[in-house]
Write an enzyme that holds these catalytic residues in place. Structure first.
Site, PDB file in Angstrom:
ATOM      1  CG  ASP A  84      10.816   9.621 -27.573  1.00 24.51           C
ATOM      2  OD1 ASP A  84      10.391   9.057 -26.540  1.00 24.51           O
ATOM      3  OD2 ASP A  84      11.430  10.704 -27.547  1.00 24.51           O
ATOM      4  CG  ASN A  87      15.485   3.320 -22.037  1.00 24.81           C
ATOM      5  OD1 ASN A  87      15.342   2.832 -23.155  1.00 24.81           O
ATOM      6  ND2 ASN A  87      15.271   4.617 -21.813  1.00 24.81           N
TER       7      ASN A  87
HETATM    8  C1  FPP Z   1      10.298   5.385 -25.800  1.00 25.78           C
HETATM    9  O1  FPP Z   1       9.090   5.886 -25.347  1.00 25.78           O
HETATM   10  C2  FPP Z   1      10.249   3.961 -25.972  1.00 25.78           C
HETATM   11  C3  FPP Z   1      10.960   3.038 -25.274  1.00 25.78           C
HETATM   12  C4  FPP Z   1      11.914   3.343 -24.215  1.00 25.78           C
HETATM   13  C5  FPP Z   1      10.788   1.614 -25.525  1.00 25.78           C
HETATM   14  C6  FPP Z   1      10.603   1.203 -26.951  1.00 25.78           C
HETATM   15  C7  FPP Z   1       9.976  -0.098 -26.913  1.00 25.78           C
HETATM   16  C8  FPP Z   1       8.964  -0.519 -27.675  1.00 25.78           C
HETATM   17  C9  FPP Z   1       8.354   0.249 -28.781  1.00 25.78           C
HETATM   18  C10 FPP Z   1       8.378  -1.813 -27.347  1.00 25.78           C
HETATM   19  C11 FPP Z   1       8.707  -2.989 -28.093  1.00 25.78           C
HETATM   20  C12 FPP Z   1       9.896  -3.054 -28.932  1.00 25.78           C
HETATM   21  C13 FPP Z   1      10.244  -4.186 -29.549  1.00 25.78           C
HETATM   22  C14 FPP Z   1      11.424  -4.225 -30.453  1.00 25.78           C
HETATM   23  C15 FPP Z   1       9.480  -5.418 -29.363  1.00 25.78           C
HETATM   24  P1  FPP Z   1       9.076   6.632 -23.962  1.00 25.78           P
HETATM   25  O2  FPP Z   1       8.646   5.675 -22.919  1.00 25.78           O
HETATM   26  O3  FPP Z   1      10.402   7.277 -23.746  1.00 25.78           O
HETATM   27  O4  FPP Z   1       7.985   7.707 -24.175  1.00 25.78           O
HETATM   28  P2  FPP Z   1       7.919   9.135 -23.488  1.00 25.78           P
HETATM   29  O5  FPP Z   1       9.055   9.915 -24.042  1.00 25.78           O
HETATM   30  O6  FPP Z   1       6.605   9.609 -23.923  1.00 25.78           O
HETATM   31  O7  FPP Z   1       8.022   8.919 -22.014  1.00 25.78           O
END
Ligand code: FPP
Length: 236
Positions: free
Chosen positions: A8, A56
């Site tokens: 996250d 998502n």
């Molecule tokens: C949460 O951060 C993250 C995600 C929804 C996506 C996770 C994906 C990756 C780390 C990219 C690549 C993964 C692989 C397996 C290649 P957020 O966007 O919710 O952050 P925030 O809470 O700060 O908005």
């Protein structure tokens, strides 16, 4: 030892720097490779990464498509490395709604790494714990209706065998970054006795030292599984 990670904070990390959220996801993907490479050092044999949840899709269309582009690119560029390094990849989640070309890449990676056994990498992509439980229940209902199983066969072991994680052990430890302290639909069935570890670092700034700190914290815990003393060394 099996570790699950809720990665996250990509968006916040990027926004803090005045960058688009997609930059955060790209930095997050780099971090994924770094953490995977560090697993043998910590004797971590299985890693389950929460890459995209069933919720998502509700994000802005451009963010969803930038994440899909990132997955597409990641699968392409990492293919050989994963195959050669004896990593067995399994995707968890409801794969149907994903773009067809990504789905094909995922299937190919699963097939081509099926016999690998050095390290187990689960990627939860369009995954939700409740969705997984519903999909498993439907499969059980179908097998019941076609007399493959009977009502009395239904128990925890059978139910587990219908989940996406069917042949795997439950996670010993679940790490979540970015200071949030909830599971957000991650491995609901499998997390009953998982230890939880929360880090205030945003995922792109989570280092191998932070990872080691989380594992060390786990190793100092006394796991009782509701009834007994437990020796963590059995897991490494
Ligand atoms: C949460 O951060 C993250 C995600 C929804 C996506 C996770 C994906 C990756 C780390 C990219 C690549 C993964 C692989 C397996 C290649 P957020 O966007 O919710 O952050 P925030 O809470 O700060 O908005």
């Amino acid at each position: 030892m099996h570790i699950g990670i809720i990665m996250d904070g990509n968006g916040r990390w990027a926004a803090d720097k005045g960058w688009p959220r997609s930059f955060g996801h790209r930095a997050g993907a780099k971090k994924v490779s770094e953490i995977i490479k560090y697993c043998p050092e910590l004797k971590v044999k299985t890693l389950t990464l929460y890459a995209f949840s069933t919720e998502n899709w509700k994000r802005a269309a451009h963010e969803v498509s930038s994440l899909m582009r990132l997955f597409r690119g990641y699968l392409q560029t990492k293919y050989l490395e994963v195959v050669k390094n004896n990593i067995k990849v399994k995707f968890l989640g409801d794969t149907n709604p994903l773009p067809k070309d990504i789905l094909l890449q995922m299937k190919k990676l699963e097939t081509d790494t099926n016999k690998n056994n050095g390290f187990f990498l689960n990627i939860a992509l369009n995954y939700g714990g409740r969705n997984e439980i519903i999909r498993s229940t439907k499969k059980i209902a179908k097998d019941l209706l076609s007399d493959k199983i009977s009502v009395n066969d239904i128990n925890e072991t059978l139910f587990s065998s219908y989940l996406d994680t069917s042949d795997q052990k439950d996670p010993d430890l679940i790490i979540r970054t970015a200071g949030e302290m909830r599971l957000s639909n991650f491995l609901l069935w499998q997390s009953v006795y998982s230890e939880l570890y929360f880090s205030n670092k945003m995922w792109p700034e989570f280092t191998t030292q932070d990872f080691e700190m989380a594992v060390n914290s786990f190793r100092q815990r006394n796991r009782k599984f509701g009834h007994k003393e437990y020796d963590f060394k059995k897991f490494v």
